[in-house]
Every structure is written in C-alpha cells, then in structure tokens.
Design a protein around this motif. Structure first.
Motif, PDB file in Angstrom:
ATOM      1  N   SER A   1       0.830  -1.205   0.000  1.00  0.00           N
ATOM      2  CA  SER A   1       0.000   0.000   0.000  1.00  0.00           C
ATOM      3  C   SER A   1       0.866   1.257   0.000  1.00  0.00           C
ATOM      4  CB  SER A   1      -0.919  -0.017   1.229  1.00  0.00           C
ATOM      5  OG  SER A   1      -1.687   1.149   1.308  1.00  0.00           O
ATOM      6  N   ALA A   2       1.908   1.245   0.822  1.00  0.00           N
ATOM      7  CA  ALA A   2       2.796   2.410   0.888  1.00  0.00           C
ATOM      8  C   ALA A   2       3.516   2.618  -0.446  1.00  0.00           C
ATOM      9  CB  ALA A   2       3.813   2.214   2.021  1.00  0.00           C
ATOM     10  N   ARG A   3       3.893   1.552  -1.102  1.00  0.00           N
ATOM     11  CA  ARG A   3       4.581   1.678  -2.393  1.00  0.00           C
ATOM     12  C   ARG A   3       3.637   2.252  -3.442  1.00  0.00           C
ATOM     13  NH1 ARG A   3       9.283  -0.574  -4.471  1.00  0.00           N
ATOM     14  NH2 ARG A   3       9.346  -0.774  -6.751  1.00  0.00           N
ATOM     15  N   LEU A   4       2.367   1.836  -3.424  1.00  0.00           N
ATOM     16  CA  LEU A   4       1.381   2.382  -4.360  1.00  0.00           C
ATOM     17  C   LEU A   4       1.145   3.868  -4.114  1.00  0.00           C
ATOM     18  CD1 LEU A   4      -1.191  -0.546  -4.390  1.00  0.00           C
ATOM     19  CD2 LEU A   4       0.122   0.259  -6.365  1.00  0.00           C
ATOM     20  N   ASP A   5       1.154   4.279  -2.858  1.00  0.00           N
ATOM     21  CA  ASP A   5       0.942   5.695  -2.529  1.00  0.00           C
ATOM     22  C   ASP A   5       1.980   6.578  -3.207  1.00  0.00           C
ATOM     23  OD1 ASP A   5      -1.345   5.529  -0.954  1.00  0.00           O
ATOM     24  OD2 ASP A   5      -0.212   5.086   0.863  1.00  0.00           O
ATOM     25  N   VAL A   6       3.220   6.096  -3.244  1.00  0.00           N
ATOM     26  CA  VAL A   6       4.313   6.898  -3.811  1.00  0.00           C
ATOM     27  C   VAL A   6       4.095   7.161  -5.299  1.00  0.00           C
ATOM     28  CG1 VAL A   6       6.783   6.925  -4.304  1.00  0.00           C
ATOM     29  CG2 VAL A   6       5.972   6.098  -2.090  1.00  0.00           C
ATOM     30  N   GLY A   7       3.550   6.176  -6.023  1.00  0.00           N
ATOM     31  CA  GLY A   7       3.426   6.335  -7.469  1.00  0.00           C
ATOM     32  C   GLY A   7       2.000   6.332  -7.961  1.00  0.00           C
ATOM     33  N   ILE A   8       1.056   6.797  -7.141  1.00  0.00           N
ATOM     34  CA  ILE A   8      -0.356   6.688  -7.492  1.00  0.00           C
ATOM     35  C   ILE A   8      -0.693   7.411  -8.797  1.00  0.00           C
ATOM     36  CG2 ILE A   8      -0.992   8.709  -6.123  1.00  0.00           C
ATOM     37  CD1 ILE A   8      -3.051   5.491  -6.662  1.00  0.00           C
ATOM     38  N   ALA A   9       0.018   8.479  -9.130  1.00  0.00           N
ATOM     39  CA  ALA A   9      -0.309   9.233 -10.345  1.00  0.00           C
ATOM     40  C   ALA A   9       0.231   8.571 -11.610  1.00  0.00           C
ATOM     41  CB  ALA A   9       0.239  10.655 -10.243  1.00  0.00           C
ATOM     42  N   GLY A  10       1.082   7.582 -11.462  1.00  0.00           N
ATOM     43  CA  GLY A  10       1.667   6.954 -12.654  1.00  0.00           C
ATOM     44  C   GLY A  10       1.681   5.442 -12.563  1.00  0.00           C
TER      45      GLY A  10
ATOM     46  N   ALA B   1      -4.909  -0.866  -5.403  1.00  0.00           N
ATOM     47  CA  ALA B   1      -4.818   0.171  -6.433  1.00  0.00           C
ATOM     48  C   ALA B   1      -6.188   0.765  -6.751  1.00  0.00           C
ATOM     49  CB  ALA B   1      -4.188  -0.409  -7.698  1.00  0.00           C
ATOM     50  N   LYS B   2      -7.211  -0.059  -6.854  1.00  0.00           N
ATOM     51  CA  LYS B   2      -8.557   0.446  -7.132  1.00  0.00           C
ATOM     52  C   LYS B   2      -9.012   1.416  -6.051  1.00  0.00           C
ATOM     53  CE  LYS B   2     -10.191  -3.761  -9.492  1.00  0.00           C
ATOM     54  NZ  LYS B   2     -11.075  -4.934  -9.354  1.00  0.00           N
ATOM     55  N   GLY B   3      -8.808   1.014  -4.792  1.00  0.00           N
ATOM     56  CA  GLY B   3      -9.226   1.888  -3.695  1.00  0.00           C
ATOM     57  C   GLY B   3      -8.477   3.198  -3.676  1.00  0.00           C
ATOM     58  N   LYS B   4      -7.186   3.164  -3.967  1.00  0.00           N
ATOM     59  CA  LYS B   4      -6.379   4.384  -3.921  1.00  0.00           C
ATOM     60  C   LYS B   4      -6.730   5.327  -5.073  1.00  0.00           C
ATOM     61  CE  LYS B   4      -2.625   2.426  -1.263  1.00  0.00           C
ATOM     62  NZ  LYS B   4      -2.949   3.264  -0.094  1.00  0.00           N
ATOM     63  N   LEU B   5      -7.032   4.760  -6.229  1.00  0.00           N
ATOM     64  CA  LEU B   5      -7.444   5.614  -7.354  1.00  0.00           C
ATOM     65  C   LEU B   5      -8.745   6.345  -7.029  1.00  0.00           C
ATOM     66  CD1 LEU B   5      -6.602   3.229 -10.334  1.00  0.00           C
ATOM     67  CD2 LEU B   5      -5.527   5.450  -9.882  1.00  0.00           C
TER      68      LEU B   5
ATOM     69  N   ALA C   1      -8.099   9.091  -4.522  1.00  0.00           N
ATOM     70  CA  ALA C   1      -7.358  10.229  -5.090  1.00  0.00           C
ATOM     71  C   ALA C   1      -8.148  10.946  -6.178  1.00  0.00           C
ATOM     72  CB  ALA C   1      -6.029   9.739  -5.656  1.00  0.00           C
ATOM     73  N   GLY C   2      -9.340  10.456  -6.482  1.00  0.00           N
ATOM     74  CA  GLY C   2     -10.138  11.077  -7.542  1.00  0.00           C
ATOM     75  C   GLY C   2      -9.558  10.838  -8.920  1.00  0.00           C
ATOM     76  N   LEU C   3      -8.854   9.734  -9.103  1.00  0.00           N
ATOM     77  CA  LEU C   3      -8.220   9.428 -10.388  1.00  0.00           C
ATOM     78  C   LEU C   3      -8.912   8.240 -11.041  1.00  0.00           C
ATOM     79  CD1 LEU C   3      -4.474   9.689  -9.259  1.00  0.00           C
ATOM     80  CD2 LEU C   3      -5.799  11.421 -10.499  1.00  0.00           C
ATOM     81  N   GLU C   4      -8.718   8.106 -12.345  1.00  0.00           N
ATOM     82  CA  GLU C   4      -9.243   6.958 -13.078  1.00  0.00           C
ATOM     83  C   GLU C   4      -8.085   6.160 -13.662  1.00  0.00           C
ATOM     84  OE1 GLU C   4     -12.026   8.066 -16.025  1.00  0.00           O
ATOM     85  OE2 GLU C   4     -13.499   8.868 -14.600  1.00  0.00           O
ATOM     86  N   ALA C   5      -8.255   4.849 -13.678  1.00  0.00           N
ATOM     87  CA  ALA C   5      -7.229   3.992 -14.267  1.00  0.00           C
ATOM     88  C   ALA C   5      -7.154   4.236 -15.770  1.00  0.00           C
ATOM     89  CB  ALA C   5      -7.543   2.528 -13.994  1.00  0.00           C
ATOM     90  N   VAL C   6      -5.934   4.257 -16.298  1.00  0.00           N
ATOM     91  CA  VAL C   6      -5.765   4.429 -17.744  1.00  0.00           C
ATOM     92  C   VAL C   6      -6.405   3.264 -18.498  1.00  0.00           C
ATOM     93  CG1 VAL C   6      -4.059   4.584 -19.601  1.00  0.00           C
ATOM     94  CG2 VAL C   6      -3.660   5.774 -17.427  1.00  0.00           C
ATOM     95  N   ASN C   7      -6.268   2.076 -17.941  1.00  0.00           N
ATOM     96  CA  ASN C   7      -6.828   0.882 -18.582  1.00  0.00           C
ATOM     97  C   ASN C   7      -7.552   0.061 -17.511  1.00  0.00           C
ATOM     98  OD1 ASN C   7      -7.430  -1.249 -20.257  1.00  0.00           O
ATOM     99  ND2 ASN C   7      -5.362  -1.453 -21.093  1.00  0.00           N
ATOM    100  N   PRO C   8      -8.813   0.393 -17.200  1.00  0.00           N
ATOM    101  CA  PRO C   8      -9.540  -0.288 -16.115  1.00  0.00           C
ATOM    102  C   PRO C   8      -9.618  -1.793 -16.288  1.00  0.00           C
ATOM    103  CG  PRO C   8     -10.744   1.641 -16.886  1.00  0.00           C
ATOM    104  CD  PRO C   8      -9.624   1.427 -17.849  1.00  0.00           C
ATOM    105  N   ALA C   9      -9.716  -2.267 -17.541  1.00  0.00           N
ATOM    106  CA  ALA C   9      -9.832  -3.699 -17.778  1.00  0.00           C
ATOM    107  C   ALA C   9      -8.626  -4.459 -17.251  1.00  0.00           C
ATOM    108  CB  ALA C   9     -10.017  -3.969 -19.267  1.00  0.00           C
ATOM    109  N   VAL C  10      -7.448  -3.845 -17.297  1.00  0.00           N
ATOM    110  CA  VAL C  10      -6.238  -4.499 -16.805  1.00  0.00           C
ATOM    111  C   VAL C  10      -6.350  -4.776 -15.317  1.00  0.00           C
ATOM    112  CG1 VAL C  10      -3.785  -4.142 -16.322  1.00  0.00           C
ATOM    113  CG2 VAL C  10      -4.678  -3.699 -18.607  1.00  0.00           C
ATOM    114  N   LEU C  11      -6.843  -3.793 -14.548  1.00  0.00           N
ATOM    115  CA  LEU C  11      -6.997  -4.000 -13.112  1.00  0.00           C
ATOM    116  C   LEU C  11      -8.027  -5.086 -12.817  1.00  0.00           C
ATOM    117  CD1 LEU C  11      -6.853  -0.401 -11.586  1.00  0.00           C
ATOM    118  CD2 LEU C  11      -5.104  -2.174 -11.548  1.00  0.00           C
TER     119      LEU C  11
END
Length: 618
Positions: A414-423, A534-538, A541-551
């Motif tokens: 979770s902490a690692r995802l926080d660092v790169g949540i925008a990318g 990743a889904k919860g963090k997006l 953060a008010g973000l959308e996955a670039v490719n939701p199907a992948v998740l």
C-alpha cells in the motif's frame, strides 16, 4: 449435507456437533463392508544378509575396516490374510517370494536402507510383465520421473495413439516448444504422474495408462493419491518415510491407506494387491518367522479397520497460541486476517467471534466441561483482533481478510502504491514488473508473501535454491521469464529468458517452477491484493485507471498467461483452443497486434471482441 469418509474415528462426534450447530438431526452411519478385496503385504528379506550389513556398519563405527557385505537380497512379502489377524497364528499370514532374482538394497550410516525406488521398479517390472496394471507411489516429484524413465527401459514400448491422445501430444508440443522435452514419452511402458507436469501431460499419462494396450505402470506421488481414480491391480508404496523440513518423517496411516486404496477399485477391479517397501528394512528368520518390525509395518497398511483419522478443529491450537501471546506465527497471522473476511469492518470481528463460538473446538470444550476455559481463549482472540484494528489501516485489513495474506505485507504494498499513485502501470506486463520490483526491494515483504515458496525464486532464476541472496540480475531474469509467460512464448523460450542456454532447455525445469509454483499460486494472490489496493487508492485520489480492464483481470492474466484484456477476452470466447501458446497465436492471426482499448472495462472489451469475431475488422 452428506459427508462421506471411510477413515474417520470420531464420526459420531461430528454428527452431534452438526446437530447442535444447525438445529437439525445429523446421523452418523458406519458399515465395515468394502466394495473390493485387497491382499496387503510388506516387503521383507532373509535375516542373514540384513544381519551381515548391520554387523558391517557396527564394525565401521568402531573404526574397523571389514569386507563389504553383499547388498543383493531376495525380496519376499509378508501378507496379512485378514484384517483381524493374529501375529501368532500362521494361518493368518503368508510369506511369499516375490522375485526369482535378487534386488539391491543400500548400506546407510545406521544399517541397511531400503533403496525403495529401485526395489519398487523391480517389483513393478515383474507385475507389468505378468500383464498387471501397477501404480508405484514415490515420495518426491523428481523420483516419479526418474523411476518411470529407468523402468521404461526394461518394458516393451507402446504402439499407436488414439485420436484424443494425438491431440494431447500436439498440445504439449505447442506449449513446451520444439526444443523442449516433455516429461511424458507416449510410447513408454512406464509413465510419471506428478505436480511438475502440465495438465495436458497428466491427462495424456492417465489416458495411456487406462488403455488395456497402453502403459502398464504409472509412477505417482502420494499427494496425488487422494484425487487419483486410476484403478490398478497392484499398488507399490516405495517407502513410508519422506523428507520434510530437512528431516525424515513417517507417513501417516491415512496417507498409506489412501495410496493403498488405488489397488482394486469398485466398478473396475474386484481384487488388488498392495506392497509396502518399509523403512527401516525388515527381515525374517530361517523358519519364516518375521521380525516384530515387519508386523508393525504390516499393521500400518492392514489395521483392524480403516478408521484411523480423527478430525479435530485447528482453531484449538490457534487459540492456545493467541492466549499465550504468540501472534507472530504465520498460521496465527493468517487466521486473524481471514477471520474478518466477508463482512463490513464494524461487523467483521463480531461475526468472526460468533463463528469461533460455534466451532467444533467450542463443542469439544463444552463436552469436556471446559466451556469457561474456552471463553477465556475467545476473550484473548477478541483482544488480538482489536489490537490489529488499531495498528493497521482499514483497507489493508480488509484486503488481508479477503486474501488471507499477512496485513504487514499488504501495508508495505500500500505504501509503495501511494508513492506512485499518479503513474500506475497500465499494461499487464508493466504490472508484472511492478510486482517483481516490489518483491526485489522489500526483502521482508517478499519472505512474508512467498512463505515456503520464497526460495523458488532462486530455483527459477539461478537453477538452485542455495545462498547467497538474490541479485538484481536474477530478479531481471525473473521479470524476463514472467514477461515471456504472459506474452505467450512457449516454455523453451521462457527457459532461455530465465538464463538457460538454448541448447540446455531439456524438460524446462525452471519455467515449470515459475508457472506451476509461482504464477499459479503466490504471484496470483499477490496480484489480487495489489489490484484491490490500487482500485481503492485511485478512487480516494479522484483518479481513473488508464486501462480499467487491466486492473479487473490482472490476477487471472498472470495465472493464465495473457498480456492484454483483449487476449483474455478472446480466450474466454474460444475455449476450444486449449493451450496458452495456441490462443496467443490464434489471436495474432485473427487480429494482428491492435492498440489497447484504453479507458474501457473488461465487459466493454469483451463486447468489442465479440463484435470483431462476429463482423470482422480490428
């Protein structure tokens, strides 16, 4: 509910517990009748050569240098002729010579050792030559292959394959690649059957063995005995001891009986013969009097009845550990995590405690008038759950409960995802790289998440599990191998990606470990946890996955070997293509290499693939 077992000793207790738990009557039914008859025996040898070996070992220990005795011995079998037999009644047992030739046992540091696989092969050669279908049970997967290979050299070759077997053989060749070797030689008279084989290899082995004109011998591991329905006329158990946690451990009686039960199967064969090659070696005297050890081993496969297994509740030991404050043990961490699964955070702990109070462990405590003591253990459990809720964030705790994976490692991811949540990665291959980088850079999380499979990474990336620690180059090979797997490459190319020279791919040992022991198990579950995080963090953060199907499909894609949602959708719609490599090739032949459908759910990708299949176009 109908619960069936031939081995339980406490069936009435389980029925009483179910009656109390459900409020409806549960009936325990037991009948000693068996649908098939078996002759069960233990392999023994004349005492004279056994005594000579023991004297030799004893003299060596005293610093002497005596002449080495012969290890060639004639095998006999001590058979029990009925279940409720008496050692002192000659008519209840029978001593039978098994071979006209000798077999070779071994000399160990403590005396004679059984050389069980070699002896089993000699006995199987004799039974196969007599036209009897035979199963040998060995204690390790690699023994299965080596024993079958050596035995096949001494048995006639098999001619011809059926249409379905030709299909299976073509699937194996497609999946492994042209330079790889299958673990199955379809013309061999003896075949292996173990967990290191592709499913198509196992199905081919089963088909060849079940044919009346097919292979006479199959060499399997005991772990497959419970689910195996390959009736044999002879079952040979090559040893009653296995290597476990770097020590020799006796097989449990129910494991021996499970393996023995493959000889003679209702609806297939009326009679069967079972032979156990015991450790240590046992003998008999000049007048046919077997040693006490021979009778003890015979009793292990010929008890008064098959009811040898008591079902107890593992909660009892877990609650004891928690009450003693041992919360770090892996099994305790798993239990605490799973106890919250399936409920909202507010109700999870209460629901878990209610389940524990209705458990078999609780029922057994009340039966022995220890309800108060059990209540104290439940209070300790309640305190442990409360402490865990305070220590870890809600989302990590929820995902830990859902996956059963330790919450500390989930928190690290979770902490690692926080660092790169925008990318965050947007492709399956990039997510594979992310997961391997996470495991490479966090030793503690890697060891926790992989557990007993932690050393498999070493076997995959360097060919052995030995020290020292993994290097960046070895993790790079692991990423290359995983990329080749999801990219649809055959096993021989995956093997090369893992660092094996192209001329040495052989049976693809490393890639088999990668697929069967890592991607199908640990990496699949790690991906489940990562995508949930990743889904919860997006969302947060008010973000959308670039490719939701992948998740949506990442864990399944890693397990099945797809590198895009489009290929996963294509495979879903084309189940008749039964190999991963074949599916990748069919997709490329039909659609080429299309750009990914970004911004779409898997349902939308599936609909688009359906339209393309129906109407053409890319």
């Amino acid at each position: 509910l109908l619960l069936l077992s031939a081995m339980l000793t406490n069936g009435q207790e389980l029925a009483d517990w179910l009656t109390e738990l459900t409020g409806r009557a549960a009936r325990y039914y037991h009948h000693p009748w068996k649908p098939s008859r078996q002759a069960r025996g233990v392999v023994v040898y004349p005492s004279q050569p056994i005594n000579a070996i023991e004297a030799y070992v004893s003299a060596k220990k005293r610093g002497r240098n005596p002449p080495k005795p012969s290890v060639a011995v004639v095998p006999y079998a001590l058979f029990g002729l009925q279940n409720n037999w008496n050692r002192g009644r000659p008519e209840d047992t029978s001593l039978v010579r098994l071979l006209t030739d000798t077999v070779s046992i071994s000399i160990g540091t403590k005396g004679p050792t059984p050389n069980a696989n070699t002896v089993a092969a000699a006995l199987a050669e004799r039974s196969a030559t007599a036209g009897l279908k035979t199963i040998i049970f060995v204690q390790q997967a690699d023994y299965s292959c080596s024993t079958a290979r050596k035995l096949a050299l001494r048995l006639p070759r098999i001619d011809g394959l059926t249409a379905s077997e030709l299909v299976l053989q073509a699937e194996i060749t497609t999946e492994l690649g042209p330079t790889a070797q299958s673990l199955i030689d379809a013309a061999a008279g003896a075949l292996p059957h173990n967990g290191d084989m592709l499913s198509s290899e196992r199905r081919l082995a089963e088909s060849l063995y079940q044919r009346s004109d097919g292979a006479k011998v199959i060499v399997a591991t005991p772990t497959l005995a419970q689910g195996m329905n390959l009736p044999a006329q002879v079952a040979i158990l090559a040893g009653n001891v296995r290597n476990e946690d770097k020590k020799r451990t006796d097989l449990k009686q129910h494991e021996l009986l499970n393996a023995a039960g493959r000889a003679g199967r209702a609806g297939h064969l009326a009679n069967g013969t079972v032979l156990l090659i015991p450790e240590p070696v046992v003998g008999f005297g000049a007048h046919g009097a077997a040693s006490p050890g021979a009778f003890e081993k015979l009793e292990s496969i010929l008890p008064p009845n098959d009811q040898c297994l008591r079902v107890d509740d593992p909660l009892a030991e877990l609650l004891d550990s928690i009450q003693l404050g041992d919360l770090a043990a892996p099994e305790v961490r798993y239990f605490l995590s799973r106890l919250r699964a399936g409920e909202t955070d507010e109700a999870a702990a209460d629901a878990g405690l209610a389940m524990v109070r209705g458990s078999l462990a609780a029922f057994q405590a009340r039966a022995r008038a220890d309800a108060a003591g059990f209540d104290q253990k439940v209070l300790s459990l309640q305190a442990a759950l409360a402490a865990e809720a305070e220590e870890f964030d809600v989302e990590a705790t929820r995902i830990s409960a859902f996956t059963g994976m330790p919450v500390t490692a989930i928190q690290s991811a979770s902490a690692r995802l926080d660092v790169g949540i925008a990318g965050l990665p947007s492709t399956i291959n990039d997510w594979c790289v992310w997961i391997i980088d996470f495991l490479a850079e966090d030793d503690e999380a890697r060891n926790i998440l992989l557990g007993v499979d932690a050393d498999i990474i070493k076997a995959v990336s360097r060919g052995k599990k030995s020290e020292p620690a993994l290097t960046p180059a070895e993790f790079a090979r692991l990423k290359a191998g995983l990329s080749a797997w999801v990219g649809g490459k055959p096993f021989d190319e995956i093997e090369v990606a893992l660092g094996v020279p192209a001329a040495s791919v052989g049976t693809c040992i490393r890639s088999r470990d990668l697929v069967l022991k890592l991607t199908n198990r640990r990496l699949y579950m790690i991906a489940v946890a990562v995508v949930e995080l990743a889904k919860g963090k997006l969302v947060a953060a008010g973000l959308e996955a670039v490719n939701p199907a992948v998740l949506e499909i990442l864990p399944v894609a890693i397990r099945r070997g797809w590198d895009s949602p489009e290929k996963a959708a294509f495979a879903h719609r084309n189940p008749s293509i039964r190999t991963r490599v074949g599916t990748h090739r069919a997709f490329v032949a039909r659609f080429g290499h299309p750009n990914p459908m970004l911004g779409r759910t898997f349902r939308e990708v599936l609909d688009q693939v359906d339209a393309q299949i129906a109407f053409g176009g890319v």
